[in-house]
Design a protein around this motif. Structure first.
Motif, PDB file in Angstrom:
ATOM      1  N   ILE A   1      65.829  20.374  36.417  1.00  0.00           N
ATOM      2  CA  ILE A   1      64.668  19.667  35.873  1.00  0.00           C
ATOM      3  C   ILE A   1      63.394  20.254  36.445  1.00  0.00           C
ATOM      4  O   ILE A   1      63.269  20.437  37.664  1.00  0.00           O
ATOM      5  CB  ILE A   1      64.742  18.170  36.234  1.00  0.00           C
ATOM      6  CG1 ILE A   1      65.999  17.530  35.660  1.00  0.00           C
ATOM      7  CG2 ILE A   1      63.502  17.441  35.717  1.00  0.00           C
ATOM      8  CD1 ILE A   1      66.201  16.079  36.094  1.00  0.00           C
TER       9      ILE A   1
ATOM     10  N   THR B   1      71.782  13.904  27.340  1.00  0.00           N
ATOM     11  CA  THR B   1      71.893  12.721  26.506  1.00  0.00           C
ATOM     12  C   THR B   1      70.817  11.703  26.857  1.00  0.00           C
ATOM     13  O   THR B   1      70.146  11.169  25.999  1.00  0.00           O
ATOM     14  CB  THR B   1      73.278  12.092  26.681  1.00  0.00           C
ATOM     15  OG1 THR B   1      74.271  13.100  26.552  1.00  0.00           O
ATOM     16  CG2 THR B   1      73.514  10.993  25.666  1.00  0.00           C
ATOM     17  N   MET B   2      70.721  11.430  28.134  1.00  0.00           N
ATOM     18  CA  MET B   2      69.839  10.360  28.583  1.00  0.00           C
ATOM     19  C   MET B   2      68.729  10.920  29.466  1.00  0.00           C
ATOM     20  O   MET B   2      68.982  11.755  30.337  1.00  0.00           O
ATOM     21  CB  MET B   2      70.628   9.323  29.403  1.00  0.00           C
ATOM     22  CG  MET B   2      71.928   8.868  28.752  1.00  0.00           C
ATOM     23  SD  MET B   2      71.643   7.721  27.398  1.00  0.00           S
ATOM     24  CE  MET B   2      71.294   6.230  28.325  1.00  0.00           C
TER      25      MET B   2
ATOM     26  N   GLU C   1      70.879  12.340  32.575  1.00  0.00           N
ATOM     27  CA  GLU C   1      72.330  12.234  32.663  1.00  0.00           C
ATOM     28  C   GLU C   1      72.910  12.980  31.463  1.00  0.00           C
ATOM     29  O   GLU C   1      72.392  12.876  30.358  1.00  0.00           O
ATOM     30  CB  GLU C   1      72.773  10.775  32.650  1.00  0.00           C
ATOM     31  CG  GLU C   1      74.249  10.539  32.387  1.00  0.00           C
ATOM     32  CD  GLU C   1      75.181  10.919  33.548  1.00  0.00           C
ATOM     33  OE1 GLU C   1      74.950  11.955  34.193  1.00  0.00           O
ATOM     34  OE2 GLU C   1      76.164  10.198  33.790  1.00  0.00           O
ATOM     35  N   LYS C   2      73.973  13.711  31.721  1.00  0.00           N
ATOM     36  CA  LYS C   2      74.579  14.505  30.666  1.00  0.00           C
ATOM     37  C   LYS C   2      75.965  13.954  30.402  1.00  0.00           C
ATOM     38  O   LYS C   2      76.806  13.906  31.294  1.00  0.00           O
ATOM     39  CB  LYS C   2      74.653  15.957  31.124  1.00  0.00           C
ATOM     40  CG  LYS C   2      74.795  16.964  30.045  1.00  0.00           C
ATOM     41  CD  LYS C   2      74.509  18.349  30.623  1.00  0.00           C
ATOM     42  CE  LYS C   2      74.605  19.401  29.548  1.00  0.00           C
ATOM     43  NZ  LYS C   2      74.274  20.742  30.052  1.00  0.00           N
ATOM     44  N   LEU C   3      76.213  13.526  29.182  1.00  0.00           N
ATOM     45  CA  LEU C   3      77.518  12.962  28.847  1.00  0.00           C
ATOM     46  C   LEU C   3      78.619  13.970  29.121  1.00  0.00           C
ATOM     47  O   LEU C   3      78.495  15.148  28.824  1.00  0.00           O
ATOM     48  CB  LEU C   3      77.563  12.585  27.372  1.00  0.00           C
ATOM     49  CG  LEU C   3      77.226  11.136  27.012  1.00  0.00           C
ATOM     50  CD1 LEU C   3      77.396  10.922  25.539  1.00  0.00           C
ATOM     51  CD2 LEU C   3      78.093  10.159  27.807  1.00  0.00           C
TER      52      LEU C   3
ATOM     53  N   THR D   1      80.461  15.130  35.321  1.00  0.00           N
ATOM     54  CA  THR D   1      80.710  14.127  36.353  1.00  0.00           C
ATOM     55  C   THR D   1      79.764  14.200  37.530  1.00  0.00           C
ATOM     56  O   THR D   1      79.961  13.538  38.518  1.00  0.00           O
ATOM     57  CB  THR D   1      82.151  14.291  36.876  1.00  0.00           C
ATOM     58  OG1 THR D   1      82.294  15.619  37.397  1.00  0.00           O
ATOM     59  CG2 THR D   1      83.151  14.065  35.764  1.00  0.00           C
ATOM     60  N   TYR D   2      78.710  15.002  37.434  1.00  0.00           N
ATOM     61  CA  TYR D   2      77.872  15.139  38.618  1.00  0.00           C
ATOM     62  C   TYR D   2      76.911  13.985  38.804  1.00  0.00           C
ATOM     63  O   TYR D   2      76.228  13.899  39.795  1.00  0.00           O
ATOM     64  CB  TYR D   2      77.110  16.463  38.616  1.00  0.00           C
ATOM     65  CG  TYR D   2      76.276  16.715  37.378  1.00  0.00           C
ATOM     66  CD1 TYR D   2      76.658  17.649  36.443  1.00  0.00           C
ATOM     67  CD2 TYR D   2      75.098  16.011  37.154  1.00  0.00           C
ATOM     68  CE1 TYR D   2      75.910  17.867  35.314  1.00  0.00           C
ATOM     69  CE2 TYR D   2      74.335  16.228  36.028  1.00  0.00           C
ATOM     70  CZ  TYR D   2      74.737  17.158  35.108  1.00  0.00           C
ATOM     71  OH  TYR D   2      73.994  17.383  33.994  1.00  0.00           O
ATOM     72  N   GLY D   3      76.802  13.114  37.851  1.00  0.00           N
ATOM     73  CA  GLY D   3      75.903  11.983  38.022  1.00  0.00           C
ATOM     74  C   GLY D   3      74.503  12.303  37.565  1.00  0.00           C
ATOM     75  O   GLY D   3      74.239  13.322  36.946  1.00  0.00           O
ATOM     76  N   TYR D   4      73.590  11.448  37.897  1.00  0.00           N
ATOM     77  CA  TYR D   4      72.225  11.552  37.437  1.00  0.00           C
ATOM     78  C   TYR D   4      71.448  12.533  38.314  1.00  0.00           C
ATOM     79  O   TYR D   4      71.497  12.462  39.529  1.00  0.00           O
ATOM     80  CB  TYR D   4      71.559  10.184  37.477  1.00  0.00           C
ATOM     81  CG  TYR D   4      72.358   9.131  36.740  1.00  0.00           C
ATOM     82  CD1 TYR D   4      73.315   8.379  37.400  1.00  0.00           C
ATOM     83  CD2 TYR D   4      72.172   8.909  35.387  1.00  0.00           C
ATOM     84  CE1 TYR D   4      74.068   7.430  36.733  1.00  0.00           C
ATOM     85  CE2 TYR D   4      72.922   7.966  34.713  1.00  0.00           C
ATOM     86  CZ  TYR D   4      73.864   7.224  35.380  1.00  0.00           C
ATOM     87  OH  TYR D   4      74.606   6.300  34.716  1.00  0.00           O
ATOM     88  N   THR D   5      70.687  13.411  37.651  1.00  0.00           N
ATOM     89  CA  THR D   5      69.878  14.402  38.352  1.00  0.00           C
ATOM     90  C   THR D   5      68.417  13.983  38.269  1.00  0.00           C
ATOM     91  O   THR D   5      67.965  13.511  37.227  1.00  0.00           O
ATOM     92  CB  THR D   5      70.052  15.780  37.705  1.00  0.00           C
ATOM     93  OG1 THR D   5      71.443  16.107  37.686  1.00  0.00           O
ATOM     94  CG2 THR D   5      69.303  16.846  38.489  1.00  0.00           C
ATOM     95  N   PHE D   6      67.692  14.202  39.366  1.00  0.00           N
ATOM     96  CA  PHE D   6      66.295  13.801  39.428  1.00  0.00           C
ATOM     97  C   PHE D   6      65.371  15.007  39.515  1.00  0.00           C
ATOM     98  O   PHE D   6      65.718  16.039  40.114  1.00  0.00           O
ATOM     99  CB  PHE D   6      66.055  12.895  40.638  1.00  0.00           C
ATOM    100  CG  PHE D   6      66.525  11.489  40.438  1.00  0.00           C
ATOM    101  CD1 PHE D   6      67.865  11.155  40.600  1.00  0.00           C
ATOM    102  CD2 PHE D   6      65.637  10.494  40.061  1.00  0.00           C
ATOM    103  CE1 PHE D   6      68.308   9.858  40.379  1.00  0.00           C
ATOM    104  CE2 PHE D   6      66.064   9.189  39.852  1.00  0.00           C
ATOM    105  CZ  PHE D   6      67.400   8.873  40.012  1.00  0.00           C
ATOM    106  N   GLY D   7      64.184  14.857  38.928  1.00  0.00           N
ATOM    107  CA  GLY D   7      63.127  15.837  39.112  1.00  0.00           C
ATOM    108  C   GLY D   7      62.530  15.698  40.501  1.00  0.00           C
ATOM    109  O   GLY D   7      62.872  14.781  41.258  1.00  0.00           O
TER     110      GLY D   7
END
Lengths: 115, 108
Positions: free
Chosen positions: A4, A30-31, A96-98, A101-107
């Motif tokens: 990001i 996705t999200m 978040e990428k459907l 499994t790495y979970g949510y990534t932040f900027g």
């Protein structure tokens, strides 16, 4: 994991003006979400950025104050409008990428100071 | 409504000592739980998610549904573990609720 790029990294703005923050992802996700972290506080979800439709806002956050755009699956903007000193915070984009499994990534966040 | 509680704002240990960062949650369903870490001058990054049941950098966390806890543990703390740690819960897809965070300091 997704990479990001969030811009600007920091800004100092006059009260009454607006700041637009950009979030660019290196792959389709996705999200996309926007969070706020007020000084000394934890992260609070502002809204979910939906591609092709209006964002979904959390309680206490409204579109007039925090308009969000998401024109495609890799990009979103958050505008903080009519700035007041209380808006001084760190604003973060998250994705978040459907199926991954790495979970949510932040900027890296945008540190906003309103004077 | 869901809530995540991290009772310790600050935690100090010496290098080589065991460390446990506490996290309790309230949610009526089956949540997805995470630990995030933020090192000095770096972005927030995922450390663990309970569904993966893995160990990262020597840290583990077990979901205890009876006690509604998801404590983070490491048997031997290292100085490079000093950071801010956030416990987070996702009751439905995508919406993370964060705890207040614990600042871990590992002394040499």
């Amino acid at each position: 994991s997704a990479v990001i790029s969030q811009k600007p990294s920091r800004d100092i703005c006059q009260r009454g003006t607006s700041l637009t923050i950009q979030c660019q992802v290196d792959s389709q996700v996705t999200m996309m979400f926007w969070y706020r972290q007020q000084p000394g506080q934890s992260l609070t979800l502002i809204a979910t950025a939906n591609q092709g439709s209006e964002a979904t806002y959390e309680s206490g956050f409204v579109i007039d104050k925090f308009p969000i755009s998401r024109p495609n699956l890799t990009f979103s903007t958050l505008t903080v409008s009519n700035l007041s000193p209380e808006d001084s915070s760190i604003y973060l984009c998250s994705v978040e990428k459907l199926g991954v499994t790495y979970g949510y990534t932040f900027g890296s966040g945008t540190r906003l100071t309103v004077v | 409504a869901q809530r995540v509680t991290q009772p310790e704002k600050l935690l100090s240990v010496f290098k080589g000592a065991p460390v446990e960062l506490k996290c309790n949650y309230s949610y009526s369903g089956s949540p997805e739980l995470f630990w995030y870490v933020q090192y000095s001058r770096q972005r927030l990054q995922l450390l663990l998610r309970h569904i993966s049941r893995e160990s990262i950098k020597g840290f583990t966390a077990d979901l205890n549904k009876g006690e509604t806890s998801f404590h983070l543990k490491k048997p031997f703390a290292q100085e490079e573990d000093s950071a801010m740690y956030y416990c987070a819960l996702s009751p439905s897809y995508g919406k993370l609720t964060f705890g207040q965070g614990t600042i871990l300091t590992v002394h040499p």
